[in-house]
Design a protein around this motif. Structure first.
Motif, PDB file in Angstrom:
ATOM      1  N   MET A 171       0.654  -1.504   0.010  1.00 52.43           N
ATOM      2  CA  MET A 171       0.106   0.172  -0.259  1.00 52.43           C
ATOM      3  C   MET A 171       1.101   1.130  -0.084  1.00 52.43           C
ATOM      4  O   MET A 171       0.526   2.408  -0.465  1.00 52.43           O
ATOM      5  CB  MET A 171      -1.158   0.205   1.318  1.00 52.43           C
ATOM      6  CG  MET A 171      -1.945   1.338   1.276  1.00 52.43           C
ATOM      7  SD  MET A 171      -2.982   1.120  -0.435  1.00 52.43           S
ATOM      8  CE  MET A 171      -3.905  -0.272  -0.197  1.00 52.43           C
ATOM      9  N   LYS A 172       2.124   0.960   0.644  1.00 54.34           N
ATOM     10  CA  LYS A 172       2.921   2.321   0.584  1.00 54.34           C
ATOM     11  C   LYS A 172       3.611   2.435  -0.462  1.00 54.34           C
ATOM     12  O   LYS A 172       3.400   3.756  -0.741  1.00 54.34           O
ATOM     13  CB  LYS A 172       3.817   2.058   1.612  1.00 54.34           C
ATOM     14  CG  LYS A 172       4.958   3.007   1.676  1.00 54.34           C
ATOM     15  CD  LYS A 172       5.863   3.389   2.837  1.00 54.34           C
ATOM     16  CE  LYS A 172       6.744   4.163   3.770  1.00 54.34           C
ATOM     17  NZ  LYS A 172       7.782   4.977   1.616  1.00 54.34           N
ATOM     18  N   ILE A 173       4.124   1.506  -1.153  1.00 50.71           N
ATOM     19  CA  ILE A 173       4.039   1.857  -2.871  1.00 50.71           C
ATOM     20  C   ILE A 173       3.164   2.676  -3.385  1.00 50.71           C
ATOM     21  O   ILE A 173       4.018   3.207  -4.098  1.00 50.71           O
ATOM     22  CB  ILE A 173       4.869   0.486  -3.267  1.00 50.71           C
ATOM     23  CG1 ILE A 173       6.055  -0.276  -2.249  1.00 50.71           C
ATOM     24  CG2 ILE A 173       5.372   0.834  -5.288  1.00 50.71           C
ATOM     25  CD1 ILE A 173       6.435  -1.366  -2.532  1.00 50.71           C
ATOM     26  N   LEU A 220       0.938   4.182  -3.032  1.00 50.92           N
ATOM     27  CA  LEU A 220       0.240   5.709  -2.153  1.00 50.92           C
ATOM     28  C   LEU A 220       1.631   6.767  -2.853  1.00 50.92           C
ATOM     29  O   LEU A 220       1.261   7.531  -3.081  1.00 50.92           O
ATOM     30  CB  LEU A 220       0.369   5.615  -0.882  1.00 50.92           C
ATOM     31  CG  LEU A 220      -0.512   5.112  -0.336  1.00 50.92           C
ATOM     32  CD1 LEU A 220      -0.919   5.594   1.570  1.00 50.92           C
ATOM     33  CD2 LEU A 220      -1.615   6.283  -0.810  1.00 50.92           C
ATOM     34  N   ASP A 221       3.431   6.349  -3.079  1.00 55.58           N
ATOM     35  CA  ASP A 221       4.034   6.614  -3.306  1.00 55.58           C
ATOM     36  C   ASP A 221       3.795   7.078  -4.793  1.00 55.58           C
ATOM     37  O   ASP A 221       4.724   7.971  -5.576  1.00 55.58           O
ATOM     38  CB  ASP A 221       5.518   6.184  -2.515  1.00 55.58           C
ATOM     39  CG  ASP A 221       5.373   5.931  -1.373  1.00 55.58           C
ATOM     40  OD1 ASP A 221       5.563   6.979  -1.024  1.00 55.58           O
ATOM     41  OD2 ASP A 221       7.057   5.506  -1.323  1.00 55.58           O
ATOM     42  N   SER A 271       1.837  10.329  -6.011  1.00 60.12           N
ATOM     43  CA  SER A 271       2.421  11.364  -5.333  1.00 60.12           C
ATOM     44  C   SER A 271       2.391  11.998  -6.595  1.00 60.12           C
ATOM     45  O   SER A 271       3.157  12.846  -6.849  1.00 60.12           O
ATOM     46  CB  SER A 271       2.884  10.981  -4.303  1.00 60.12           C
ATOM     47  OG  SER A 271       4.601  11.401  -5.271  1.00 60.12           O
ATOM     48  N   THR A 327       4.092  -1.225 -11.571  1.00 59.81           N
ATOM     49  CA  THR A 327       4.750  -1.772 -10.306  1.00 59.81           C
ATOM     50  C   THR A 327       6.738  -1.828 -10.323  1.00 59.81           C
ATOM     51  O   THR A 327       7.754  -0.905  -9.853  1.00 59.81           O
ATOM     52  CB  THR A 327       4.126  -2.057  -8.847  1.00 59.81           C
ATOM     53  OG1 THR A 327       2.560  -1.749  -9.120  1.00 59.81           O
ATOM     54  CG2 THR A 327       4.880  -1.844  -7.117  1.00 59.81           C
TER      55      THR A 327
END
Length: 270
Positions: free
Chosen positions: A1-3, A5-6, A9, A238
């Motif tokens: 999830m962090k990836i 969200l990054d 951005s 990704t």
């Protein structure tokens, strides 16, 4: 999830995600029908024709989508017309138009700007190449492709499996073949900016072939192909983001891995 969200951005990643998911869905829906009808090479042919159109647009400093879409749609209709001709077989016509269009594209580029970074992006794809205008056009056209496929699903199903029977029941099979050709041309052009002209046809073939390894019904095959296509896109995007690798190549390699995994699963099941 962090990836994720990054990735979100960055505006160019948001554009790539929006267009990529829609194009992946369109490719999976149409790819199933094209593979079953043995038209899978039409995607490759149209992508090369699209490269010639993009080269011409680049030389004229025109919007690539506005030039490539009508050219590819016209080429798709011509290929369909030639297929019905007894003098030239469909695969031979596709080969002739593919090689000819690629040669014209290279010639136009070499006589204008030369083989620079923009041309490389057209051939192999780049998520940085998509402008905001391209995104809006892509979203609108992709949505239209999805709506048309859903509206004409039953007729497309009939034409895909038994064109003669479809004609006997009153279905205008030629018109629906033209609809499939039109939708395919639009999808190929939309995906070329991200996947590249040399790789976009893989997005049409691999998800459909993967789903066919385990599915036996047309509706199930379409749904699984759509799921595989979106997953392949997300994983490839990704990986491209994390390792600064070419997006189109990452997506295709992911699709190859998924195809191999489904093939192994089918072999184990038997």
């Amino acid at each position: 999830m962090k990836i994720l969200l990054d990735m979100m951005s960055y505006p160019f990643m948001v554009r790539a995600l929006l267009v990529g998911v829609l194009v992946s869905l369109c490719s999976a829906l149409l790819g199933t029908s094209l593979v079953l009808k043995r038209y899978s090479m039409i995607g490759d042919g149209l992508s090369h024709i699209g490269f010639a159109a993009l080269a011409l647009a680049y030389a004229l400093k025109a919007s690539p989508l506005y030039v490539a879409i009508p050219v590819c749609v016209a080429a798709a209709f011509i290929l369909l017309q030639i297929k019905d001709s007894a003098r030239i077989k469909g695969d031979a016509a596709t080969a002739l138009m593919t090689s000819g269009a690629l040669a014209i594209g290279v010639l136009v580029i070499s006589m204008t700007s030369g083989m620079n970074t923009d041309v490389y992006n057209y051939m192999f794809g780049s998520i940085l190449a998509m402008s905001t205008e391209d995104v809006y056009v892509s979203i609108g056209l992709s949505a239209a492709v999805l709506v048309l496929f859903i509206l004409f699903y039953n007729r497309i199903f009939a034409v895909t499996f038994d064109e003669t029977f479809a004609q006997a029941t009153g279905t205008n099979s030629r018109m629906f073949n033209m609809i499939i050709a039109f939708l395919t041309a639009v999808t190929v052009v939309l995906g070329m900016r991200m996947m590249g002209t040399l790789l976009i046809s893989s997005l049409i073939v691999f998800p459909a072939m993967t789903a066919m390894r385990v599915c036996r019904r047309f509706q199930t095959t379409v749904m699984v192909a759509a799921l595989v296509s979106v997953i392949g896109f997300m994983v490839g995007l990704t990986f491209s983001y994390l390792y600064a690798a070419p997006t189109g190549a990452c997506i295709v390699v992911t699709d190859i891995i998924l195809f191999a995994a489904f093939a192994i699963a089918e072999a184990v099941r038997k």
